[in-house]
Design an enzyme around this catalytic site. Structure first.
Site, PDB file in Angstrom:
ATOM      1  N   TYR B 438      20.925  17.663  62.514  1.00 19.21           N
ATOM      2  CA  TYR B 438      20.062  16.749  61.735  1.00 19.21           C
ATOM      3  C   TYR B 438      19.865  15.383  62.371  1.00 19.21           C
ATOM      4  CZ  TYR B 438      24.102  15.325  58.554  1.00 19.21           C
ATOM      5  OH  TYR B 438      25.247  14.888  57.981  1.00 19.21           O
ATOM      6  N   GLU B 439      18.855  14.702  61.909  1.00 16.93           N
ATOM      7  CA  GLU B 439      18.375  13.431  62.490  1.00 16.93           C
ATOM      8  C   GLU B 439      18.023  13.602  63.964  1.00 16.93           C
ATOM      9  OE1 GLU B 439      17.813  12.254  59.985  1.00 16.93           O
ATOM     10  OE2 GLU B 439      19.495  12.056  58.612  1.00 16.93           O
TER      11      GLU B 439
END
Lengths: 597, 597
Positions: B438-439
C-alpha cells in the site's frame, strides 16, 4: 475462485523427455508402468486434483477444522473428497500389491502428490501422512502388523499419523519423554502428550493409526533410547475391524496462520495400548523411513502452492489494466496496458516460473531415485540411495524456501487484491509458510545436508552429484547457444567443491563453523542444482525444437526461462559464496543479552 | 502475549549521538525541542505504545473490524485507545500551533509513529492517515478550510482518509474516474466508488474527513486532470460541528490477510458534497503531500513489525531448550541448550537486528530531512528537499521488503510455535505483508527511485548521497578497526554510480531497461545505504566505548552487528550488481501465453 490446472505437460516433459523414466521403470521392476499407464494416471490424478480437491480449498480455509469434546469436524466437502479419493484408490498407487496396492513407481505417487498439494495442502495432510505410515509399516512392521493395518490404510478406510513432537521436544526429537510400559500381554501402555499432530483426530475415516515415539523403561537417554509404537485410535477386534476406543485423547487443536482445514492436534496418551514396531530402541531409524518420505512430500506442499501462485498471477496480470508500457502503449485501444507487459511484473512471473519448473525437475529427479533403489543392478541401487540421501534435504529446504518467495511474488503481482482473501492468493502464501517448518525446519535440513551428508560422507555424496554436473556441462559446451550454461556449471561445480573443503577444514576445529554456514550452503546447493536441471532441460528443449508449432511454444519457453534463471537467479550464488566463508565468530561473539535493548 | 519494549536507547543513540538532532532542531526553528523535551515525549510515547496500544493488537486480529448496514465497529479496546490518544494529544506533536498543534519536529512525530506501529499497525491506521490529511490541508487548504478542519483533526476529535484507489485504478491513479460536478453554491457533487480506503468508516470519531481524488467536467485525461476534494462524512453546521450526513456510503469492508482490526472500506460517493482543495486539476500534487508522508509512515509500519518480531524471537530463543551446541553443551545442567546458542538461530537474529537498526537509522535520517526543510539556510533547505526526495522510495521500499524478511525469520526462529496464532509472531508477518503493497507498491517505489529520482535528476540526487558516503568513508578509513567498512563503502559508491550510468545509457534507447532493473536497483540502493548508516553508527559507537560498563554493552553490540552486516548482508549487492546489468530482453521476449502450460 482461484484457478488450478495441473502441469501435465511439464510432468510429461520431465518423465519422458528429460529423465527417461520409462527406462528407469522398466529396469527397476515396474514393467507395468508403461508410458500409457503413467499418462492415464497423471491425467486422472489431474482431474481429481482440479475438480475434486481444488474447489474445497478456499472454503476449508474460511471454515477451518473444529474441535468439540475431543472430536474434530473437518470443513465442508472434506469428507466427500476423501470418499472420492478412496473410490479412486489414490492411496494405492505405489503401495505393495500384496496388501491391495498397485505396485507402481513412487515417483508417480509423488507426481500425484504435487497436484493434490497444489489443490489443497490442508486437505492433503491426512492422506499424505497415511502414506508415510504405510511406508513405515511396509518397511518395519511384522507380518502380522502388515496384515492387520496395511490393507485398510492403503484402501484409505483408515488414516495414519506421525506422533513425534512433544511440548518440550520439537527439532530435538531425542528428548521426547512419552513412555511405553510393557504389559503382560506383550503390548505397551503408552503415556505422554504429543503436539502438532496433523490429523491426529478427525472425522474422515473409521480409525486412525498413530505411529508414536516413546521410551521403554530404562532406555538410554537421547535418540538411541526411542522406540516406535503403533497406537490405533480404536483397538482392532478379532476380525481386524475398529473395536474398543483406545485412550488417545485430542484435548484441543491449534489456531494457525494457515492450513486451517488441517486439524493440528494435541494428543494425550493415557495408558493407551501400543504395539512395538521395529526393534526396541530402534525408533529413530523407523521414524526416518516416514520422515524422509515426508520431506519429499512437504517439498511438494511448497511446490504445489508455488505453481498455483504462478498460475493465478499469470491469469491476473494478463487481465489487469494499469499504466502504459514504457516504450508506448501496447494496447492503445484500452484504458491502460495489461500489467503483464511491465518488466517488473515479468521479473516476478519469471522468478516464479524458473524456480517452480527448476524445483519440479529437482524433485522429480529425487523421486525417481526412490524407484531406482529397486534397480536390477546393485551399483544403481547404491548410487540411487546415496543420491537420494544427498538430495532430500536440498529438495525439502530449497523447494520450501522458494515456495515462500514465489507465493510472495504471487501476492505482490496482484497488488492490493493479493492481500484480499477473496483472491485466494494470500492463502497460498499462508499455506506454504508451514513448509519451511514442519518435518524438520530448514535449519535441520541445512545441518543434515552439510554436516551429516556432505561432511559426514567426506564429500563422497557431493561428488556423486558433481559428476553428473560434469557430464551435463560437457554436453552443453558443444552447443554454442547453451555454452553459457556449461561455463556457469563448470565454474559452480569447482566452487561448490572448494567451498565444501573450506568448511570442512574450518569445522574440524570449530563445530560452529559448519552450523553457521549450513543455511547458506543449503541455498547455494539449491541454486546450483537448479542450474544443473535447467541445463538438462535446455538440452532437451533445444533438440526438440521444430517438431510442432504447439510444442515449440513450450520448448522455446523453457529455453527463455533457462536464460532468465542463469542471468537473474543463479547470480544469487555470488552472495552466498561470500557469506559461506564468513567466520562463525561474527555470529557467536555477541552476548545473549545484547540483541535487544 | 507477545512482548514489546520501545527501542528508546536506539532512538536516543540516533537522534543525539549519530545525527545531532538537537543542532538540527535548533537551526530549523524548533528551539523548543530541547533534548529534555524530546526525551520526555519519547518516554511518554513509549508508555502509550507499550501499555495502551500493544495489549489490544492480538485481540484486534482475532475479532477484526465488523461491518453492518453501512456502519463499522472496531475491535474491543480500539475506542479506549483512541480516547487515550486524544487525551495525550498524540496527534498534535508536529502540527501547527495555530490550530492546536505543538509545533515540534516531524522526526519526533515519526519516532512516535514507529512505536505505535510496532504496537499495532491495524490500530495506528486511523491516526496515521489523519496525520496525512492534516499535512495535506496545512499545505494546500484555504484559510477557511484550515480553520474548519485542522483543529478537530489535530485534536483527534475527527479522523481523515485518503480516497485514491478505484476498482479499475490502483497503481495507475491517473485513470480514476470519480467525478466532481460544480454546484451553484461553489461546492461539488462527488460521484464514484473508491476501494481499499483505510478507516473509510469506523466508530472511533464523530466525523471523518475524506480527501478524494476526482475529475472535474472536461478535465484532461490522465493525472493532469485530477483534482482533490474535501468530503466530510458529516457536513459541518454553522458552528463547524458535524451536522447532516453526507452520502458517503460504506458498502462493505474487505476480508484480508492481516491488519484485520483496520477496516478497509469500499466507499460509494452518491452526490456527496465536496469542497475543492488546492487548484483545479492540481490534485496530484496535493495527493503527493499526503503520499510522501504516508510512504515514510508505511516504512515504519514495516519497521515496527520487524522490531517486534526481533524482540519476541530473542525472548523465545533464550528460553526454548533444544539440542546441544555443536562444540558441547553450554548449559550441561539443562535438558538441552537454549536455542540462541545455535549459529543458525543467531544468523536469523542478527539478520533481523542488523536490518532493523540499519533501517531505523535510514528512516530517522530521512525524517530529519523533513525538519531540515525548515532550516534557516536556504542551501540546507534545498539539500534536505533533494535528499528526502531521493530517500523516500528507498525508505518505503527497503524498510518494507526487509520487514517481510525479518518477520519471516521471526516465525522461523520459533519453529512450529511461530506458525501458531497464540505466539503472536505470525500476526507480525501478516500485518507487515501489506506494507510492500500500500501507498505505492514497491514496484512503484523502485520506478520512482530509478526512473524519476535518479535518471530524472540526471544523477544529481544520487550524487548528493554519494558525497555523504565519501565523507563517512574518509573518516572511517583512519580507524584500523573500521577501515574494512571504509573500503566497502568506497567500492560500493563507485559501483553504484557506474551501475546508474550504465542503466541510464541502456534506458535512453529502451524504457524497459530501466523498468526491468528498477527493483534490483532499489534493493541495491537500500543495502548500500544501510552500509553507510552502519558506518556512521560504528564510528560513534567506537568513539563512545569506555564511558560506562552498561553503555559498553550497547556500543559493543553495535560494532558486532555492523560487522555482521558487512560480512553477511552487504554481500547481497554482489548478486544485484550482476542482475542489474542483465538485459531487459530476457524479461520481455517471452510470450504472454508461454508462462503457463
Amino acid at each position: 475462485m482461484p484457478v488450478y490446472k495441473a502441469p501435465l505437460r511439464d510432468f510429461r516433459f520431465l518423465l519422458n523427455e528429460v529423465f527417461d523414466a520409462p527406462r528407469i521403470y522398466e529396469r527397476s521392476g515396474f514393467a507395468e508402468a508403461t508410458p500409457d499407464v503413467v499418462d492415464a494416471i497423471l491425467s486422472e490424478g489431474a482431474k481429481f486434483a482440479e475438480n475434486v480437491v481444488a474447489p474445497i480449498n478456499q472454503g476449508g480455509d474460511e471454515h477451518g477444522a473444529h474441535w468439540e469434546d475431543g472430536n474434530v469436524t473437518t470443513p465442508p466437502g472434506w469428507k466427500q473428497a476423501w470418499n472420492a479419493y478412496r473410490e479412486g484408490q489414490w492411496g494405492a498407487i505405489a503401495a505393495s500389491p500384496e496388501f491391495g496396492g498397485q505396485g507402481l513407481p513412487e515417483s508417480l505417487e509423488l507426481c500425484f502428490n504435487e497436484m493434490v498439494n497444489a489443490a489443497s495442502v490442508a486437505w492433503r495432510g491426512c492422506s499424505g501422512l497415511t502414506l508415510g505410515a504405510i511406508h513405515a509399516i511396509q518397511a518395519h512392521g511384522s507380518d502380522e502388523q502388515k496384515k492387520l493395518y496395511l490393507p485398510k490404510l492403503i484402501d484409505a478406510e483408515w488414516s495414519g499419523t506421525m506422533c513425534l513432537t512433544e511440548p518440550h521436544a520439537g527439532s530435538d526429537v531425542g528428548i521426547v519423554s512419552s513412555t511405553a510400559t510393557p504389559q503382560a500381554d506383550g503390548t505397551y501402555a503408552i503415556n505422554g502428550t504429543k503436539i502438532f499432530i496433523t490429523y491426529g483426530e478427525h472425522d474422515l475415516t473409521s480409525n486412525i493409526v498413530h505411529l508414536v515415539l516413546a521410551r521403554l523403561p530404562g532406555a538410554p537417554k537421547g535418540p538411541k533410547g526411542i522406540s516406535l509404537f503403533i497406537v490405533p485410535k480404536f483397538l482392532l477386534d478379532d476380525s481386524g475391524n475398529a473395536g474398543a476406543r483406545n485412550p488417545v485423547i485430542c484435548s484441543t487443536i491449534e489456531k494457525k496462520m494457515g492450513i486451517k482445514g488441517s486439524p493440528t492436534c494435541v494428543l494425550n496418551f493415557e495408558d493407551a495400548k501400543g504395539y512395538l514396531i521395529g526393534p526396541e530402541h530402534g525408533g529413530m531409524a523407523c521414524m526416518f523411513t516416514m520422515m524422509n518420505y515426508a520431506r519429499l512430500d512437504v517439498a511438494q506442499h511448497g511446490l504445489g502452492q508455488s505453481e498455483r501462485a504462478l498460475q493465478n498471477a499469470v491469469a491476473y496480470t494478463r487481465e489487469r489494466l494499469q499504466m502504459l508500457a514504457p516504450n508506448g502503449a501496447k494496447f492503445p485501444e484500452k484504458v491502460a496496458d495489461p500489467i503483464i507487459v511491465h518488466a517488473d511484473i515479468r521479473r516476478m512471473l519469471l522468478t516464479m516460473k524458473s524456480l517452480n519448473e527448476g524445483c519440479r525437475a529437482l524433485t522429480t529427479y529425487a523421486t525417481l531415485q526412490l524407484d531406482l533403489k529397486h534397480h536390477k543392478d546393485e551399483a544403481e541401487r547404491v548410487r540411487a540411495d546415496g543420491m537420494l540421501a544427498f538430495l532430500t534435504p536440498i529438495v525439502k529446504g530449497f523447494d520450501t524456501e522458494t515456495a515462500n518467495e514465489t507465493t510472495y511474488w504471487g501476492v505482490q503481482s496482484m497488488g492490493g487484491h493479493g492481500y484480499i482473501r477473496e483472491s485466494g492468493m494470500e492463502q497460498f502464501a499462508r499455506d506454504a509458510r508451514i513448509t519451511q517448518i514442519y518435518e524438520g525446519t530448514n535449519t535441520i535440513q541445512a545441518n543434515d545436508l552439510l554436516r551429516r551428508k556432505v561432511l559426514g560422507s567426506k564429500g563422497a555424496l557431493l561428488e556423486l552429484f558433481l559428476a553428473e554436473i560434469d557430464a551435463v556441462a560437457a554436453e552443453l559446451s558443444g552447443d554454442s547457444d547453451l555454452a553459457y550454461q556449461a561455463d556457469a556449471l563448470k565454474a559452480h561445480r569447482t566452487e561448490w567443491a572448494a567451498l565444501s573443503r573450506d568448511i570442512a577444514e574450518r569445522s574440524a576445529k570449530d563445530g560452529d563453523e559448519a552450523a553457521g554456514a549450513a543455511f547458506d550452503y543449503l541455498m547455494y546447493s539449491g541454486y546450483v542444482a537448479l542450474a544443473f536441471f535447467w541445463g538438462r532441460m535446455s538440452k532437451v528443449a533445444k533438440q526438440s525444437l521444430g517438431k510442432s508449432a504447439q510444442d515449440d511454444v513450450f520448448y522455446k519457453s523453457k529455453l527463455q526461462t533457462a536464460r532468465f534463471y542463469f542471468e537473474r537467479i543463479l547470480p544469487r550464488t555470488r552472495t552466498l559464496a561470500i557469506t559461506l566463508k564468513a567466520p562463525a565468530s561474527t555470529l557467536m561473539d555477541i552476548a545473549e543479552d545484547a540483541f535487544v535493548f
